[in-house]
Design a protein around this motif. Structure first.
Motif, short mmCIF file in Angstrom:
data_model
loop_
_atom_site.label_atom_id
_atom_site.label_comp_id
_atom_site.label_asym_id
_atom_site.label_seq_id
_atom_site.Cartn_x
_atom_site.Cartn_y
_atom_site.Cartn_z
N ASN A 1 0.90 3.95 -3.00
CA ASN A 1 0.59 5.45 -2.71
C ASN A 1 1.88 6.42 -3.25
O ASN A 1 1.72 7.34 -3.96
CB ASN A 1 0.52 5.62 -1.36
CG ASN A 1 -0.68 5.25 -0.79
OD1 ASN A 1 -1.56 5.07 -1.16
ND2 ASN A 1 -0.91 5.22 0.69
N GLN B 1 -0.62 9.57 -4.57
CA GLN B 1 -1.83 10.02 -3.77
C GLN B 1 -2.03 8.94 -2.52
O GLN B 1 -1.48 7.70 -2.73
CB GLN B 1 -3.27 9.60 -4.72
CG GLN B 1 -3.12 10.42 -5.77
CD GLN B 1 -4.13 10.14 -6.84
OE1 GLN B 1 -5.34 9.65 -6.45
NE2 GLN B 1 -4.19 10.53 -8.11
N ALA B 2 -2.76 9.38 -1.47
CA ALA B 2 -3.10 8.38 -0.46
C ALA B 2 -4.13 7.39 -0.76
O ALA B 2 -5.29 7.61 -0.21
CB ALA B 2 -3.35 9.23 0.68
N SER C 1 0.86 -1.24 0.17
CA SER C 1 0.08 0.08 0.02
C SER C 1 0.65 1.13 -0.15
O SER C 1 0.44 2.18 -0.63
CB SER C 1 -0.96 0.21 1.34
OG SER C 1 -2.02 -1.10 1.27
N SER C 2 1.95 1.18 0.74
CA SER C 2 2.82 2.40 0.84
C SER C 2 3.39 2.81 -0.60
O SER C 2 3.65 3.69 -1.24
CB SER C 2 3.94 2.16 1.76
OG SER C 2 3.44 1.90 3.03
N SER D 1 -4.39 4.05 -0.67
CA SER D 1 -4.43 2.84 0.28
C SER D 1 -4.04 3.23 1.66
O SER D 1 -3.05 4.05 2.02
CB SER D 1 -3.46 1.74 -0.17
OG SER D 1 -3.99 1.39 -1.42
#
Length: 401
Positions: free
Chosen positions: A29, A34-35, A25-26, A37
């Motif tokens: 992103n 974008q954020a 997830s990092s 996850s």
């Protein structure tokens, strides 16, 4: 057509896979900027696939998919792993995210085997490289990255772009059948199943492909075909109809005008037209109690007179005189084991990308189960399949075998 108007089925699908807490997830992103996850040190934070349609340079319109950890455990963990396997069916390019400190273990080997089995190109991203004292040399399609410091992120984007450049559907829906100066007539029923105030996706995409070819198009409802043809100064090169109106439209369109359906066009564009044409013959063999899977690639509220759950079963029973048993799936649902079914009848697949439609056709073929799509099935049961395939002469020989 703007970026946000590019449909899911036309985007390159890029899936991020790996074990829990590898930093998928990092990394998603970091790649998307974008954020997208939720990020946490807690293992298994991503519980369902997270999707984001966006522009990713240098690829263009893409669908980014963050998946749950493939090593998840327990009953819920098993369900999450199954969801991850579903995503594999629609993945054009895979990014295997590996914790650089742990290296490749059994989970990663299993995923690599799945990518190889499905011929999915893969980049291995060794994440958390900022925690390593020494970064070893990377192999082919391997990159050491850090979602925290941004190290290697641009290189990862470029690597994704290199693998994705030949992905996505480059075929034309109908334009290759036409020449400038031609014109096409589209028959679009407006009934209780038609969405209010708009056209459905296959109709929109077909109109756009025709206009992009500098070919004119005229539209009418299925009750106005003869009237519209009578008003035209010359005959259309091709008439394209909604499949469920095939019976009525075929009576009003003269034999010297080619006729086909949106669904048949999509069978060629998204799937394997020859396999689906061959599958039509299986409809004639249905008997009482045989199991038929009717599958749609989108999810929608089923209404009275719904084509998948009402009209197609009705046509099958009228055509065969039999009473088969029916199962229905929609959206991402599609059984991994099709051995119980005598035939699969599938929608045109306008909401599925080419990878997922191909996966479904291969799954049926591997199980020895014939598969046909709505347009081909309806044309077959109305006795006009040969006529509806006239725009594709190479398909006509299949009907004699």
């Amino acid at each position: 057509m703007g970026l946000n108007d590019v449909t899911s089925g036309e985007r390159v699908h890029i899936g991020f896979f790996g074990r829990r807490n590898a930093g998928k997830s990092s990394l998603v992103n970091a790649v998307t900027g974008q954020a997208l996850s939720v990020v946490s040190d807690v293992r298994g934070t991503t519980t369902d696939p997270v999707k984001k349609a966006m522009e990713l340079l240098p690829v263009g319109p893409v669908m980014i998919i963050d998946t749950p950890g493939y090593d998840d455990e327990g009953t819920l963990g098993h369900l999450r792993v199954e969801k991850t396997r579903e995503i594999l069916a629609k993945t054009d390019v895979a990014v295997l995210v590996v914790d650089a400190a742990l290296g490749i273990g059994e989970t990663e080997k299993e995923l690599l085997a799945l990518f190889a089995e499905r011929k999915i190109p893969v980049i291995t991203a060794f994440n958390k490289a900022d925690l390593l004292t020494d970064i070893p040399a990377a192999g082919k399609d391997e990159i050491f990255v850090s979602a925290v410091t941004g190290t290697g992120i641009e290189a990862l984007k470029n690597a994704i772009g290199a693998l994705a450049k030949n992905k996505g559907n480059t075929k034309r829906l109908v334009a290759d059948l036409l020449a400038p100066g031609d014109f096409v007539m589209l028959v679009i029923p407006i009934d209780e199943s038609a969405p209010k105030g708009r056209l459905i996706l296959p109709q929109q995409q077909t109109i756009r492909d025709i206009l992009d070819s500098h070919v004119s198009v005229v539209c009418c409802q299925d009750t106005e075909v003869a009237q519209t043809l009578a008003m035209l100064a010359k005959k259309p090169k091709l008439v394209i109809t909604d499949s469920q109106a095939f019976g009525r439209v075929s009576k009003d369109v003269p034999e010297d005008i080619m006729l086909t359906s949106f669904s048949i066009l999509f069978a060629r564009y998204k799937g394997d037209l020859a396999t689906l044409v061959r599958g039509a013959a299986a409809l004639s063999t249905l008997r009482d109690g045989d199991k038929v899977l009717i599958s749609e690639g989108c999810t929608h509220h089923r209404q009275c007179g719904d084509i998948g759950s009402v009209k197609i079963p009705g046509w099958i029973e009228k055509y065969t005189g039999a009473k088969p048993e029916y199962a229905f799936t929609s959206g991402g649902e599609f059984p991994a084991d099709l051995s119980a079914y005598k035939v699969v009848v599938h929608c045109g697949g306008c909401m599925l990308n080419e990878a997922e439609m191909g996966h479904r056709i291969r799954t049926a073929s591997a199980a020895g189960v014939p598969m046909v799509n709505y347009g081909i099935a309806i044309a077959h049961m109305h006795g006009i399949l040969k006529r509806s395939l006239e725009p594709f002469p190479e398909m006509l020989a299949l009907l004699d075998n």
